[in-house]
Design a protein around this motif. Structure first.
Motif: not given
Length: 323
Positions: A28-33, A76-87, A99-106, A110-111
């Motif tokens: 995050x310190x290296x990349x504002x995205x 992610x679609x807006x040019x950022x690099x999101x780390x999506x974190x959850x149990x 995950x299938x449709x919004x992230x992978x299909x497109x 998204x991490x």
């Protein structure tokens, strides 16, 4: 690349969640995205310090995992690099469609960070066991599935995922594990790391089971049994060349994973060798059942996901081969 059988620091254990958080802050310190998205899990995702340093770059959607992934895809679609974190169980179980449709299909970068996967939430029972996630995630097209084996690989995974152009599912272990990665080892999709040499049995392991596979190899070596240990790291894409080479060069294969045996690493290896190089196999993991409630150590012992369990599987496999 082949390391010593057991690294000198194998008796010391480390927290991969801390490595995850520290590397994310460095990025995050290296990349504002770089941004983080969580589901009321700032503490359990080790994002407290990230929030302190970058309060405008952490989005907490509350306990709403479908929104969690949808928001991540939008960022992610807006040019950022999101780390999506959850149990792990809730990220993958509640938001599989997103995950299938919004992230992978497109094809969005998204991490997806599955925290405390496998049997790490032992005492909380079957609702919190994240043992189906590898089966679910591996079935989704164009989604890389990586399972770091120690803090060094966790750091490498975070950095690799941030630069990857497509979606990724990362498993971040909860309980402390030894360091097993040789210095300078690569972290690449579809590339396993060979940790020991052996001509009798190959153990293909991921995540928390890699250190246990190494301990089993040490025990078996004292018995005159040579074990090749492969840290597979990526369930998808898998290092097919390393698997088929092991099938040609050793008597049998054992897979070891802190997950169900129905669709993860073991199923991937079995499908590959059955079609290309049939070889005796044992698939270690959790059978197709709801794992009981109990401590993580109890559950791993219960399902034979220990050094002794791996060694016993190797002996059994060899004994049938010699019948």
């Amino acid at each position: 690349m082949t390391a010593d059988l057991i690294p000198d620091n194998a008796t010391r254990t480390y927290d991969c969640r801390q490595a995850f958080a520290e590397e994310l802050i460095t990025l995050a310190a290296e990349d504002p995205r770089i941004v983080a998205v969580c589901n009321d899990s700032v503490g359990s995702s080790n994002l407290v310090r990230f929030r302190e340093l970058y309060p405008d770059r952490l989005i907490n959607v509350g306990i709403a995992e479908q929104d969690l992934v949808g928001v991540g895809a939008g960022l992610a679609n807006g040019g950022l690099i999101p780390f999506v974190s959850a149990a792990g169980p809730f990220l993958t179980g509640r938001a599989t469609e997103q995950i299938k449709t919004d992230a992978a299909y497109n094809g969005l970068p998204v991490v997806l960070c599955g925290q405390s996967p496998g049997l790490a939430y032992g005492e909380l029972g079957p609702t919190h066991h994240s043992i189906e996630d590898l089966s679910w995630m591996r079935a989704i097209a164009d989604l890389a599935v990586a399972v770091p084996a120690d803090p060094a690989q966790t750091r490498a995974a975070v950095r690799w995922a941030a630069a990857h152009e497509g979606p990724v599912y990362l498993r971040i272990p909860r309980f402390k594990i030894p360091s097993v990665t040789p210095e300078g080892a690569p972290f690449e999709p579809g590339r396993a790391i060979q940790l020991t040499d052996g001509e009798d049995i190959t153990v293909l392991a991921i995540g928390t089971l890699v250190s246990r596979a190494l301990a089993a190899a040490r025990t078996l070596r004292a018995e005159g049994i040579g074990v090749r240990v492969l840290n597979m790291t990526f369930v998808e894409p898998m290092d097919e060349e390393a698997v088929l080479r092991a099938a040609r060069e050793t008597t049998g294969l054992i897979t070891a994973e802190e997950a169900t045996t129905t669709g993860g690493l073991g199923a991937a290896v079995a499908g590959l060798v059955a079609q290309n190089r049939p070889v005796p196999m044992r698939i270690l993991g959790v059978p197709r059942q709801f794992a009981p409630t109990g401590s993580t150590s109890f559950l791993l012992e219960h399902f034979g996901l220990t050094a002794d369990g791996i060694a016993a599987a190797a002996r059994e496999l060899l004994s049938h081969e010699h019948d």
